[in-house]
Design an enzyme around this catalytic site. Structure first.
Site: not given
Length: 375
Positions: A288, A290, A316, A322
């Site tokens: 990801c 992050e 978005r 997550c």
């Protein structure tokens, strides 16, 4: 256009070019930019804190004290415009006033101070002078400052390339002292800075002009554990903007939204430096955004990430981490704060609040070891 009644207070900190030395009306480029913003309807007070002869080291020493007195917290919409460089490269008895290795250190110190104080910042690069040997050093410094500004998420306006061979600029500088222009030169310089300046001022007055107010900066709030709320700091807003910028520049998604890079992340470390990353999607489990940003921060020397945010491509907005990222953050950086999207807008919260019953890996490792020994 921005909020008509937003009370903007902007400090212009730098050297003699900020002070307007050589300009007979003594407006310099700073005065011309303030005039242009007011003509656009902004309620703006500009403070000229240009000091002739100042280097980056001297600016770093005085920045906090001088700006804090003029940008009191929670009273006005603050802003900071920085510009320095020529005095760093000027040589005295064969030696530059600021050594090349110190110039980058000073820039990082100044940028970290500005971001840590919550002052949205615009940086204007150094202009050329009449000495071509000095100009070669200015050009190199301009590139260093641009790179450092980008690393910190600060808008940088480079003027060197546009001016170095401009006949009007060279004529103006030669007519004065070989460094400073006269009236027409400052008019030219202000014109180069104006487009970025007016966009920046517009974002100060109303940071939601370009984005969806339901999911973006219009509802940036921070909630404490007791349930109270307040707007995020300007530094937090800048972090969201930096994450948006990196994914907008890096996404490879096609018309159907498919791509390997669809999320951007920005984190601020203990020194106020911003580090960024984008995700790398793969069906086997690519990292990801992050995790990429955390790795990049560590590689750059960061020890303690303070705040992190992830933003999706194609407008978005902010996306919450997550489950895997929450667990990684909890295990490695339990004190980190995360900017998240909620039904009431964006808020800043701790990772422990996002994952209150997290799997305790360290404790489980100890239990497993004891069980193994007992068996």
């Amino acid at each position: 256009m921005g909020q008509a009644n937003a009370d903007l207070r902007v400090c212009f900190v730098g050297d003699s070019f900020v002070a307007g030395v050589g300009d007979r009306p003594h407006r310099g480029w700073m005065g011309r930019l303030v005039e242009a913003a007011i003509a656009r309807g902004h309620q703006l007070t500009g403070y000229n804190l240009g000091v002739r002869g100042d280097t980056s080291e001297l600016i770093a020493r005085r920045l906090r004290e001088e700006c804090s007195a003029r940008l009191p917290a929670d009273r006005y919409v603050p802003g900071l415009v920085l510009s320095w460089g020529v005095n760093d490269v000027v040589r005295i008895q064969g030696h530059p006033r600021v050594a090349p290795e110190e110039r980058r250190i000073n820039a990082r110190r100044i940028f970290a101070e500005a971001l840590g104080s919550g002052w949205p910042t615009l940086m204007v690069g150094p202009p050329p002078v009449s000495d071509d040997e000095v100009n070669a050093d200015i050009e190199r410094l301009d590139a260093v400052l641009a790179a450092e500004a980008a690393q910190h998420g600060i808008t940088y306006v480079s003027v060197y390339a546009s001016l170095v061979d401009h006949p009007l600029w060279r004529r103006e500088v030669a007519a004065d002292d070989g460094a400073h222009p006269q009236d027409a030169g400052y008019e030219l310089l202000a014109g180069l800075i104006a487009p970025a300046w007016l966009r920046w001022v517009g974002n100060l007055a109303e940071p939601t002009d370009e984005h969806d107010p339901k999911t973006d900066d219009a509802h940036l709030e921070r909630r404490d554990p007791a349930g109270g709320s307040e707007r995020l700091s300007a530094a937090d807003e800048q972090l969201v903007q930096r994450a948006r910028q990196v994914i907008d520049a890096s996404t490879d998604a096609d018309q159907l939204g498919d791509g390997a890079h669809t999320m951007g992340c920005a984190l601020r470390d203990e020194n106020g430096v911003i580090h960024v990353g984008v995700n790398l999607y793969h069906f086997t489990g690519g990292p990801c955004a992050e995790l990429v940003a955390l790795g990049a921060a560590r590689a750059a020397g960061a020890q303690s990430p303070q705040v992190i945010v992830a933003v999706g491509n194609n407008g978005r907005g902010v996306k919450n981490p997550c489950g895997r990222c929450r667990q990684v953050l909890t295990d490695n950086y339990p004190e980190i704060q995360i900017i998240t999207a909620t039904g009431q807008g964006l808020q800043r919260t701790s990772v422990l609040q996002l994952l209150p019953l997290a799997f305790d890996h360290a404790t489980e490792q100890n239990i497993d070891a004891e069980t193994w020994r007992e068996a």
